[in-house]
Scaffold this motif. Structure first.
Motif, PDB file in Angstrom:
ATOM      1  N   LYS A 131       0.845  -1.347  -0.016  1.00 39.30           N
ATOM      2  CA  LYS A 131       0.030   0.065  -0.027  1.00 39.30           C
ATOM      3  C   LYS A 131       0.841   1.392   0.091  1.00 39.30           C
ATOM      4  O   LYS A 131       1.929   1.268   0.590  1.00 39.30           O
ATOM      5  N   VAL A 179       0.667   4.546   1.700  1.00 41.67           N
ATOM      6  CA  VAL A 179      -0.031   5.463   2.696  1.00 41.67           C
ATOM      7  C   VAL A 179       0.648   7.139   3.032  1.00 41.67           C
ATOM      8  O   VAL A 179       1.625   7.093   3.123  1.00 41.67           O
ATOM      9  N   ASP A 234       5.030  -1.933   2.715  1.00 39.48           N
ATOM     10  CA  ASP A 234       3.925  -0.367   2.671  1.00 39.48           C
ATOM     11  C   ASP A 234       4.830   0.678   2.478  1.00 39.48           C
ATOM     12  O   ASP A 234       6.154   0.682   3.377  1.00 39.48           O
ATOM     13  N   THR A 235       4.657   1.471   1.521  1.00 40.30           N
ATOM     14  CA  THR A 235       5.311   2.787   1.521  1.00 40.30           C
ATOM     15  C   THR A 235       4.688   3.969   2.313  1.00 40.30           C
ATOM     16  O   THR A 235       3.339   3.892   2.227  1.00 40.30           O
ATOM     17  N   ILE A 236       5.125   4.552   3.287  1.00 37.30           N
ATOM     18  CA  ILE A 236       4.561   5.352   4.339  1.00 37.30           C
ATOM     19  C   ILE A 236       4.973   6.922   4.320  1.00 37.30           C
ATOM     20  O   ILE A 236       6.148   7.107   4.538  1.00 37.30           O
ATOM     21  N   THR A 251       9.658   4.517   4.669  1.00 39.28           N
ATOM     22  CA  THR A 251       8.968   5.199   5.782  1.00 39.28           C
ATOM     23  C   THR A 251       9.472   6.738   5.867  1.00 39.28           C
ATOM     24  O   THR A 251      10.622   6.975   6.257  1.00 39.28           O
TER      25      THR A 251
END
Length: 199
Positions: free
Chosen positions: A55, A57, A104-106, A124
Protein backbone atom coordinates in the motif's frame (compact mmCIF):
# COMPACT_ATOMS: atom_id res chain seq x y z
CA UNK A 1 -8.55 28.99 -6.94
CA UNK A 2 -6.01 31.77 -7.48
CA UNK A 3 -6.53 35.19 -5.85
CA UNK A 4 -7.84 36.63 -9.13
CA UNK A 5 -10.52 33.92 -9.33
CA UNK A 6 -8.74 31.76 -11.91
CA UNK A 7 -9.29 28.05 -11.42
CA UNK A 8 -5.90 26.34 -11.11
CA UNK A 9 -6.30 22.78 -12.35
CA UNK A 10 -2.76 21.44 -11.93
CA UNK A 11 -2.97 20.98 -8.15
CA UNK A 12 -5.39 18.40 -6.74
CA UNK A 13 -6.35 17.39 -3.24
CA UNK A 14 -5.41 13.72 -3.39
CA UNK A 15 -8.20 12.45 -1.17
CA UNK A 16 -10.76 13.80 -3.65
CA UNK A 17 -8.84 12.94 -6.83
CA UNK A 18 -7.72 9.37 -6.13
CA UNK A 19 -9.84 6.25 -5.86
CA UNK A 20 -7.43 3.35 -5.56
CA UNK A 21 -7.71 0.23 -3.38
CA UNK A 22 -4.01 0.30 -2.45
CA UNK A 23 -3.76 3.98 -1.52
CA UNK A 24 -4.72 5.59 1.78
CA UNK A 25 -4.56 9.38 1.72
CA UNK A 26 -5.04 11.87 4.55
CA UNK A 27 -7.02 15.08 4.41
CA UNK A 28 -5.61 18.19 2.73
CA UNK A 29 -2.65 16.47 1.08
CA UNK A 30 -2.08 17.73 -2.44
CA UNK A 31 -0.14 16.91 -5.58
CA UNK A 32 0.71 19.12 -8.55
CA UNK A 33 0.87 17.57 -12.01
CA UNK A 34 -0.25 18.36 -15.55
CA UNK A 35 -2.36 15.28 -16.23
CA UNK A 36 -6.11 14.85 -16.02
CA UNK A 37 -7.59 14.50 -12.54
CA UNK A 38 -8.59 10.90 -13.25
CA UNK A 39 -4.94 10.12 -14.12
CA UNK A 40 -3.63 11.30 -10.74
CA UNK A 41 -3.15 7.85 -9.16
CA UNK A 42 -1.27 6.56 -12.21
CA UNK A 43 1.01 9.60 -12.31
CA UNK A 44 1.68 9.54 -8.57
CA UNK A 45 2.42 5.80 -8.34
CA UNK A 46 2.62 4.34 -11.87
CA UNK A 47 3.40 0.75 -10.79
CA UNK A 48 0.97 0.46 -7.89
CA UNK A 49 -1.82 -1.74 -9.25
CA UNK A 50 -5.15 -2.66 -7.66
CA UNK A 51 -3.74 -6.18 -7.22
CA UNK A 52 -0.44 -5.04 -5.66
CA UNK A 53 0.48 -6.51 -2.27
CA UNK A 54 1.79 -3.24 -0.85
CA UNK A 55 0.00 0.00 0.00
CA UNK A 56 0.91 3.64 -0.36
CA UNK A 57 -0.11 5.53 2.79
CA UNK A 58 0.07 9.33 2.72
CA UNK A 59 -0.65 11.37 5.86
CA UNK A 60 -2.44 14.68 6.27
CA UNK A 61 -1.15 18.02 4.93
CA UNK A 62 1.45 16.41 2.65
CA UNK A 63 2.69 18.59 -0.21
CA UNK A 64 3.93 16.81 -3.32
CA UNK A 65 5.48 18.91 -6.08
CA UNK A 66 5.33 18.43 -9.81
CA UNK A 67 7.35 15.55 -11.24
CA UNK A 68 7.56 13.62 -7.97
CA UNK A 69 6.34 10.04 -7.84
CA UNK A 70 6.46 6.74 -5.99
CA UNK A 71 8.05 3.54 -7.34
CA UNK A 72 6.26 0.54 -5.85
CA UNK A 73 7.54 -3.03 -5.49
CA UNK A 74 5.64 -4.22 -8.57
CA UNK A 75 8.19 -2.28 -10.64
CA UNK A 76 10.98 -4.53 -9.36
CA UNK A 77 12.57 -7.25 -11.46
CA UNK A 78 14.02 -10.51 -10.11
CA UNK A 79 17.74 -10.11 -9.46
CA UNK A 80 18.75 -13.46 -7.95
CA UNK A 81 19.13 -15.33 -11.24
CA UNK A 82 21.20 -14.75 -14.35
CA UNK A 83 18.64 -12.44 -15.98
CA UNK A 84 16.50 -9.54 -14.80
CA UNK A 85 14.09 -9.86 -17.72
CA UNK A 86 10.53 -10.25 -16.31
CA UNK A 87 9.50 -13.26 -18.41
CA UNK A 88 6.66 -14.22 -16.05
CA UNK A 89 4.69 -10.99 -16.42
CA UNK A 90 4.00 -11.76 -20.07
CA UNK A 91 2.27 -15.05 -19.30
CA UNK A 92 -1.06 -14.85 -17.39
CA UNK A 93 -0.46 -18.33 -15.96
CA UNK A 94 2.83 -17.33 -14.30
CA UNK A 95 2.20 -13.61 -13.78
CA UNK A 96 4.10 -11.98 -10.95
CA UNK A 97 6.97 -12.74 -8.63
CA UNK A 98 5.48 -13.64 -5.24
CA UNK A 99 8.89 -14.05 -3.62
CA UNK A 100 10.02 -10.47 -4.28
CA UNK A 101 10.12 -8.55 -0.97
CA UNK A 102 7.72 -5.72 -0.33
CA UNK A 103 6.70 -3.30 2.42
CA UNK A 104 4.10 -0.56 2.50
CA UNK A 105 5.38 2.91 1.64
CA UNK A 106 4.37 5.39 4.32
CA UNK A 107 4.54 9.19 4.23
CA UNK A 108 3.92 10.93 7.56
CA UNK A 109 1.96 14.13 8.16
CA UNK A 110 3.14 17.56 6.98
CA UNK A 111 5.84 16.19 4.67
CA UNK A 112 7.07 18.36 1.79
CA UNK A 113 8.22 16.37 -1.25
CA UNK A 114 9.92 18.83 -3.59
CA UNK A 115 10.15 18.95 -7.39
CA UNK A 116 10.95 15.67 -9.20
CA UNK A 117 11.68 13.60 -6.10
CA UNK A 118 11.48 9.82 -6.41
CA UNK A 119 10.32 7.74 -3.47
CA UNK A 120 11.27 4.07 -3.68
CA UNK A 121 9.20 1.17 -2.44
CA UNK A 122 8.87 0.33 1.24
CA UNK A 123 10.31 3.47 2.80
CA UNK A 124 8.81 5.40 5.69
CA UNK A 125 9.11 9.19 5.68
CA UNK A 126 8.65 10.70 9.12
CA UNK A 127 6.33 13.59 9.99
CA UNK A 128 7.58 17.04 9.04
CA UNK A 129 10.38 15.81 6.77
CA UNK A 130 11.47 17.70 3.67
CA UNK A 131 12.60 15.78 0.58
CA UNK A 132 14.77 18.02 -1.62
CA UNK A 133 14.23 18.48 -5.36
CA UNK A 134 15.29 15.48 -7.47
CA UNK A 135 16.16 13.42 -4.38
CA UNK A 136 15.87 9.64 -4.62
CA UNK A 137 14.65 8.25 -1.31
CA UNK A 138 15.82 4.66 -0.85
CA UNK A 139 15.65 4.30 2.94
CA UNK A 140 13.58 5.50 5.88
CA UNK A 141 13.70 9.21 6.74
CA UNK A 142 13.33 10.35 10.37
CA UNK A 143 10.78 12.97 11.41
CA UNK A 144 11.76 16.58 10.65
CA UNK A 145 14.82 15.63 8.60
CA UNK A 146 15.83 17.44 5.43
CA UNK A 147 17.29 15.03 2.89
CA UNK A 148 18.61 15.37 -0.64
CA UNK A 149 20.70 13.68 -3.31
CA UNK A 150 20.77 10.30 -5.02
CA UNK A 151 20.51 8.30 -2.89
CA UNK A 152 18.98 10.79 -0.47
CA UNK A 153 21.15 11.56 2.54
CA UNK A 154 20.58 13.67 5.62
CA UNK A 155 21.36 17.34 5.02
CA UNK A 156 20.30 18.46 8.47
CA UNK A 157 17.55 18.15 11.05
CA UNK A 158 15.03 20.96 11.04
CA UNK A 159 15.03 21.29 14.84
CA UNK A 160 16.84 19.95 17.91
CA UNK A 161 15.57 16.58 19.13
CA UNK A 162 13.70 18.06 22.10
CA UNK A 163 11.71 20.31 19.76
CA UNK A 164 11.01 17.38 17.42
CA UNK A 165 9.75 15.33 20.37
CA UNK A 166 7.46 18.17 21.40
CA UNK A 167 6.08 18.62 17.89
CA UNK A 168 5.40 14.89 17.60
CA UNK A 169 3.59 14.99 20.95
CA UNK A 170 1.52 18.06 20.05
CA UNK A 171 0.65 16.57 16.61
CA UNK A 172 -1.06 19.72 15.30
CA UNK A 173 -2.14 17.81 12.17
CA UNK A 174 -4.71 16.02 14.33
CA UNK A 175 -6.27 19.26 15.59
CA UNK A 176 -9.83 20.08 14.54
CA UNK A 177 -10.01 22.69 11.81
CA UNK A 178 -11.31 25.48 14.06
CA UNK A 179 -8.33 25.10 16.44
CA UNK A 180 -5.92 24.93 13.52
CA UNK A 181 -7.28 28.08 11.88
CA UNK A 182 -7.33 29.96 15.20
CA UNK A 183 -3.64 29.18 15.79
CA UNK A 184 -2.28 29.24 12.25
CA UNK A 185 -0.08 32.28 12.94
CA UNK A 186 1.68 30.40 15.77
CA UNK A 187 2.46 27.50 13.45
CA UNK A 188 3.60 29.76 10.62
CA UNK A 189 6.02 31.82 12.69
CA UNK A 190 7.37 28.85 14.66
CA UNK A 191 6.46 30.29 18.07
CA UNK A 192 7.50 27.39 20.30
CA UNK A 193 6.39 28.92 23.61
CA UNK A 194 2.95 29.78 22.25
CA UNK A 195 2.67 26.28 20.81
CA UNK A 196 3.57 24.74 24.17
CA UNK A 197 0.79 26.77 25.78
CA UNK A 198 -1.72 25.11 23.43
CA UNK A 199 -0.61 21.57 24.28
Amino acid sequence: MLPDGTLYRDTVHLKHAVIHPRMEIGDFSYYTHSGKVEETAGILAPYLFPTSREKLVIGRYVQIARGSYFISADANHPMDGFTTYPFRIFNPETFGYPNLPYRDTIVGHDVWICHKATIMSGVTIGHGAIIAAEAVVTRDIPPYAIVGGNPARLIRMRYPQEVIDLLLTIAWWDWPMDKLEANLAILERGDLEALKALA
